[in-house]
Structures are given as C-alpha cells and as structure tokens.
Design a protein around this motif. Structure first.
Motif, PDB file in Angstrom:
ATOM      1  N   ASP A  22      -5.430   2.304   4.876  1.00 55.05           N
ATOM      2  CA  ASP A  22      -4.451   1.061   5.250  1.00 55.05           C
ATOM      3  C   ASP A  22      -5.557   0.247   5.521  1.00 55.05           C
ATOM      4  O   ASP A  22      -4.948  -1.519   5.356  1.00 55.05           O
ATOM      5  N   LYS A  72       0.726  -1.255  -0.043  1.00 53.20           N
ATOM      6  CA  LYS A  72       0.397   0.361  -0.866  1.00 53.20           C
ATOM      7  C   LYS A  72       1.308   1.172  -0.215  1.00 53.20           C
ATOM      8  O   LYS A  72       1.517   1.280   0.889  1.00 53.20           O
ATOM      9  N   LYS A 109      -1.221   9.038  13.535  1.00 48.41           N
ATOM     10  CA  LYS A 109      -1.831   8.261  12.642  1.00 48.41           C
ATOM     11  C   LYS A 109      -1.109   7.801  11.157  1.00 48.41           C
ATOM     12  O   LYS A 109      -1.354   7.011  10.136  1.00 48.41           O
ATOM     13  N   GLY A 158      -7.433   7.902   6.168  1.00 47.01           N
ATOM     14  CA  GLY A 158      -7.150   6.756   6.411  1.00 47.01           C
ATOM     15  C   GLY A 158      -6.854   5.966   6.283  1.00 47.01           C
ATOM     16  O   GLY A 158      -6.312   5.225   6.371  1.00 47.01           O
TER      17      GLY A 158
HETATM   18 MG    MG Z   1      -2.595   6.952   6.464  1.00 44.56          MG
END
Ligand code: MG
Ligand code: ADP
Ligand code: ASP
Length: 630
Positions: A156, A7, A211, A153
């Motif tokens: 992930d 990723k 994060k 976010g």
């Molecule tokens: Mg991120």
C-alpha cells in the motif's frame, strides 16, 4: 487523461484467474484513456509461506537475507500480470523496486522510502505501456542496490508513494473488501462500509490494528495530498475515499522521513482529576465516566494505569471552567467505589491538580516513528520540564506539564521541531476537524476519465465514532518505581527509539511512592508483541543503571480502540465504550485516550468479544453481512 496508480493486494492476485481478472480491469481503465502504474503484492499467502521457510532454517535469520527472500514474492506477480496484459493486447512492462529506483533507508525489513526515480516509468508510460511495479520493496541506493522491504503490508505504501512521486491524479487500493468498513468484517460481519474517512482518522485506525491500509500509506497520502480510495477487486462499486485537506507543498526528497511534526500546540485551560486506588474490576470506569457524562462534563484525556495490588488509578483532564463539576462527581463516587469492592481496602482518594497545561506536537506517523516522541521527551527534559501525563497517537503526542512551565516547554518544542511561532499564540488550540472542511475528491469509475469528475463533499458533522479496531498483536510492559523527575521518559523512549521500537499507550501511574527517599511512579506502555521480549531485555539492562524497579511483561493482552474526529467536545463517548465492556463483564486493564481515539487494554481472550460489543454499542452495525472471499 489521468495518471492513476492502482494497487492489487495478495488475495486479488491469488490465482491465475484472478490475475487475469486484474488484467481486464487494468485494460478497461487504459481503454478509457488513462495512463496506469500498477502495484502488486505477492500472490495470496506467498509472503507468509516464505517467512515459514526462513523460520524452518533459522530462528533468527539475517534481516538482509529476509529481504532478499520476501522480495521474490512480488516479482512473480509483476511478471505474470505483465504477461496477462500482453496476452490481451495491452503493452505492459514489469519492474522491480530496483529497476524503478525506489530508494529507501538501509533498514532491512522495515525501510522507509527516501526517493523514487520517475524517468524510467514515465518513458514506458509515454510509450503507451502499463508499468507493473513490485510492491513492498526498494533498494538502499542506485550504487549499492541492496534489496530492502518496507515491512509487512507495505505494498500500500509503495503505491501511494509512487502516486506522490509521479504526481498521479489519484491512487486506488483494490482489495478483498468493498472499502473501509466500521471494523474488520472478518470479526464483525455486520460492519458497515463508509463512503469517506479523514486521513487522520484512518491513520489512527490503521495504526490501531485495521490492516485494510498500511499506516504509512495513509501518512504519505496525508502529507502529499494524494487522493486515495479503497475499493473491491471484484466489483465496480465506488469504495471509500480517504480525504485530506490540501497540504502545503512538500519536497519529495526524503519522502517518508522528512518532517513528522507539523505543529506545536498548547492549552493552559486544563485541570486534572485523579482517582487513586479504585477497585480493579469490571464496571468501575463505566460508573465513573457514566456519571460524568450524565453531568455533561466533557473530558479530554483519560488514563487508567495498571493495577498495583487490586486497585487502579484513573486520571482525566477537563477544562478549568468545568473542574468543579468534575470534582464533585469524582468525590461523590469515590466512597461508593471503595464500599463496592472490599470495605477493608483504603478509600479511593480524589486528587485535583489545577495548574497544568497540555503541550502537544501534531503531524502524521508519530507512533510509527518512535524517534519523534523520544525527541519531544528529550526536549522537555533538557528544558527541565517534568512530564505528568503522556498521551500518544499516530497524529499527536501530548504531555501534561505544570502550567508555569508551559511557555518554556512550547518554546523548546518549537525550536526542536522548527515550527514558527505565530497563529497558535493565543492559548488554547483545538484540532481542526478535517472532514468538516470542503474536500475535493475525484470520483473514479472504471471506464471514465475520473480526473474530470470532482465531488465536493458537503460539510457535515463527523460521527463521534467512525470505526473500531482490534489489535491482538500487542504486549504490555510495566516498569516499576521509575524516579519521578525530568528526563526519565526521555531516557526510556530514547532507548526504545534507538532500537526502532514503536510504543503506543504510555501511562504513568498517578500515585507517587517514596522509595529510598525518591518519589517514584510506575510507567506502563504497549509495544508490538514481537518486540516484547527484546524490549524487556533492553529495559532490564537500563533498570540496573538507572535505579528502576522490576520490568514486567504481559503478552496476553488485546487492545481495542474507537476512533472518530467527532468525539472532540462530545461528552459521554468514553462512558459508552466502558459501559459496553462492563455490561459484558470485561475488565479494563489500561485506558489511554487522545483527541480522536480511546483505547482499552483487555485480556487477550476477551479481545474479539470486546470489539463486537463496542461496535454494537455505537450502533455501527448494518443489516447486511459481509462475506470476505477466501
Ligand atoms: Mg494489505
Ligand atoms: P490486501 O492483501 O489486499 O492488502 P489485507 O488483508 O492487507 O488485504 O487488508 C484487507 C483486510 O483488512 C480485509 O480482508 C479485512 O479482514 C481487514 N480489515 C481490518 N479492518 C478493516 C476495516 N476497518 N475495513 C475493512 N477491512 C478491514
Ligand atoms: N507481500 C507483502 C506482505 O504480505 C506486502 C503486501 O502484501 O503488502 O506483507
């Protein structure tokens, strides 16, 4: 030959040149004999830009249309990366979440993944193509095709979920830092890189504000035993492995919503010491817990409630054999605390409760799934069990209850969460410290076949503090005068869970006040700042109905936390944290701990400094300074 999911985050694909560099890395990994699924984020700050556009048109845009909008960012990157791969002679195909068949809940802007189709990806992989998948997005069902996103976010999470569904050998998260560091290098450049961290520790850090990984990605890695590594997009350095003990085989159906609770635990060997009416000023917690540490008293849970007037309540639990020593320290220190502040105020009072037990549910993603804690509280309420203290964390929710009610509480919880009684029946139970177990971690270096290399990490004691996190996006709510009887926490958190509001740091005041003939306590907790006003409104409605007092919202707070599996059974860790804050004149407004974390709420403007001084106090700073690329 290994199957790998890689990723690449926003910064790593932020320009044409960077996309070309990613293509090169992908190409090298394929040349080394691996099959590859690549997940990408939107380029640079694209998603922020899209949010701004939406806000320029509407203050309250439809969540469905937000998903339609935000999912476009990733679609740009998958096409460009596939082109870049094809350009260097590597067959590749881009796929949206819908094309793959990433099926999620119908919860726009924060959907959890239910299921991932793998046939189509496998067909392309078998044809020698790299499959480039858009992160952060899915669809509600193959028939409806409503586009959803997983929450900011969330790429992930897409990557780790794909790795779980494809049973990939491992998942690599490439980002703009060399791996997981002791804290955010943007705030503390001396932060140090770690070679490994347990998934429980990482879950806590991620949900407390670090994060670098989306908490739900860690949750999936933990639940499905996906080997996970965080590495730099710019170097070949090995990065940081997130270690997980081998999980029991889990079904891939309802991937992100199945079974949050793995176990119900209890400990009857507990006693509580509370200090009421201690002055609300820097240094009080440091003094109390400093003395306790000097007496080598190991404490378990600590809570410090919000101040009423200019005093606080601080309560902590210890095991019964050391209660006498803890009580003596508290009693010795109480008069001094009063004299220090204002001699006219009432004296701090020590309150001991011996007949208590701690009952806990453990698993992954407790805070991220607000319904789980609510269900625990509701179960206890139905069983007529009153909750005296609550401690929440991403891997555990614990309630202190009366010892006489422990059996009933445990039986009810086992029933609700479908946990078989058995191994834990002997009484006191402690958390297994994952990193002291052998964990087999593949060593990945681009250009090799990583699956053939396994590193057996040797058992060693984990550091008491693995990392420090800062969350500047929290708000605190306090409800005054909540009747002290079974079912109140259940009502409160049931209501919040219905609206999908995640709660961290729940604290009930130790002092009981009789109002209208009913004993009452204040309850305070923290939520994401964007949920603050909505929560206040919801609670204000409920307050009239349920006879609660005023609802107070404070958004100018920061939450700073330390996390480490090694703090279990180690006296003095809390004291060191509080001393670092006191030394810098930082007042602690709230304290909440669970087994592997301690969090303090401080004033917003002191958040950054709090993080820096705590990081330094635990000797986590290294000699090298990290510069995060723009
Ligand atoms: Mg991120
Ligand atoms: P990506 O776009 O690759 O997903 P993110 O910005 O989401 O990257 O996450 C990486 C950032 O996380 C880093 O640039 C760093 O500022 C931040 N961060 C916060 N805490 C940590 C930590 N403990 N270790 C590493 N990075 C951290
Ligand atoms: N692009 C999305 C975001 O910025 C998802 C991600 O990057 O993980 O939140």
């Amino acid at each position: 030959m290994a199957l790998i999911v890689q990723k690449f985050g926003g910064t790593s694909v932020g320009s044409v040149e960077r996309i070309q560099a990613v293509a090169q890395r992908v190409y090298q990994t394929v040349k080394a004999g691996n099959s590859l699924v690549v997940v990408v984020s939107a380029m640079g700050k694209t998603t922020d830009g899209l949010v701004k556009l939406a806000n320029a048109i509407s203050t309250n845009p439809s969540r469905r249309e937000m998903d339609m909008l935000l999912s476009t960012g990733e679609q740009v990157t998958i096409a460009l990366l596939s082109m870049a791969l094809q350009e260097i002679g590597q067959p590749a195909i881009s796929m949206t979440g819908a094309q793959v068949g990433i099926v999620t809940e119908a919860e726009h802007t924060r959907a959890r993944i239910l299921h991932i189709e793998t046939q189509r990806m496998k067909r392309h992989l078998n044809q020698g193509k790299v499959v480039v998948v858009a992160g952060f997005q899915g669809i509600t069902s193959i028939e409806e095709l409503e586009i959803t996103t997983l929450g900011r976010g969330g790429s992930d999470t897409s990557a780790v979920a794909l790795a779980a569904a494809l049973q990939a050998n491992f998942c690599e998260i490439y980002t703009d830092v060399p791996g997981i560091l002791t804290t955010d290098p943007r705030i503390v450049p001396e932060a140090q890189l770690m070679t490994e961290i347990t998934s429980d520790e990482m879950l806590e850090l991620a949900s407390l504000g670090a994060k670098v990984l989306h908490p739900r990605a860690v949750e999936i890695a933990r639940n499905y035993g996906v080997p996970l590594v965080v590495r730099s997009s710019w170097t070949d350095d090995p990065g940081t492995w997130v270690t997980t003990p081998k999980p029991q085989g889990r079904s891939l159906v309802n991937l992100e919503i199945a079974r949050a609770v793995d176990d119900v635990e209890f400990d009857t060997d507990q006693a509580r010491v509370a200090l009421l009416r201690v002055p609300d000023k820097p240094g009080v917690a440091a003094r109390l817990f400093g003395e306790i540490a000097r007496q080598k008293v190991d404490i378990d849970l600590i809570i410090q409630s919000i101040h009423e007037g200019n005093t606080n309540d601080i309560a902590f639990t210890v095991t019964t054999p050391i209660l006498k020593r803890a009580e003596a320290v508290a009693a010795a220190i109480a008069p001094a605390l009063r004299n220090q502040s204002n001699p006219k105020t009432e004296e701090a009072e020590v309150m001991i409760e011996q007949n208590i037990a701690k009952v806990s549910i453990s698993g992954a993603g407790m805070i991220g799934r607000p319904g789980v804690a609510a269900q625990m509280f509701a179960t206890l309420a139905e069983a007529g069990v009153n909750i005296q203290m609550i401690s929440t964390s991403e891997v555990k929710v614990s309630c202190v209850v009366s010892a006489t009610e422990c059996d009933r509480a445990v039986a009810a919880l086992r029933n609700t969460f479908e946990i078989e009684a058995g191994k834990e029946d002997t009484g006191s139970v402690s958390t297994p410290i994952l990193s002291t177990q052998h964990s087999a971690t593949p060593v990945a270096t681009t250009g090799e076949t990583p699956a053939t290399h396994w590193l057996l990490s040797t058992p060693h004691s984990p550091p008491p503090v693995r990392g420090v996190a800062l969350d500047m996006n929290q708000a605190r709510l306090a409800i005054r005068q909540v009747p002290d009887r079974p079912g109140m926490a259940a009502k409160l958190f049931g209501l919040l869970a219905q609206h999908n509001i995640s709660v961290d740091m729940i604290i009930q005041s130790q002092r009981c006040r009789i109002v209208d003939g009913i004993p009452r306590r204040d309850i305070a907790f923290t939520v994401a700042r964007m949920d603050g006003e909505k929560t206040q409104k919801l609670l204000a409605q409920a307050a009239t109905e349920l006879g609660w007092g005023e609802i107070v919202l404070d958004s100018a707070i920061a939450k700073v936390s330390i996390v480490g599996a090694g703090m279990v059974g180690q006296p003095g860790i809390a004291a060191k944290m509080f001393e670092a804050l006191a030394h810098n004149q930082i007042n602690i407004q709230m304290i909440a701990t669970s087994e592997i974390k301690i969090s303090c709420v401080v004033a917003q403007e002191q958040g950054t400094q709090a993080l820096q001084v705590i990081h330094a106090a635990f000797g986590l700073a290294g000699s090298e300074k990290f510069v995060v690329p723009a």
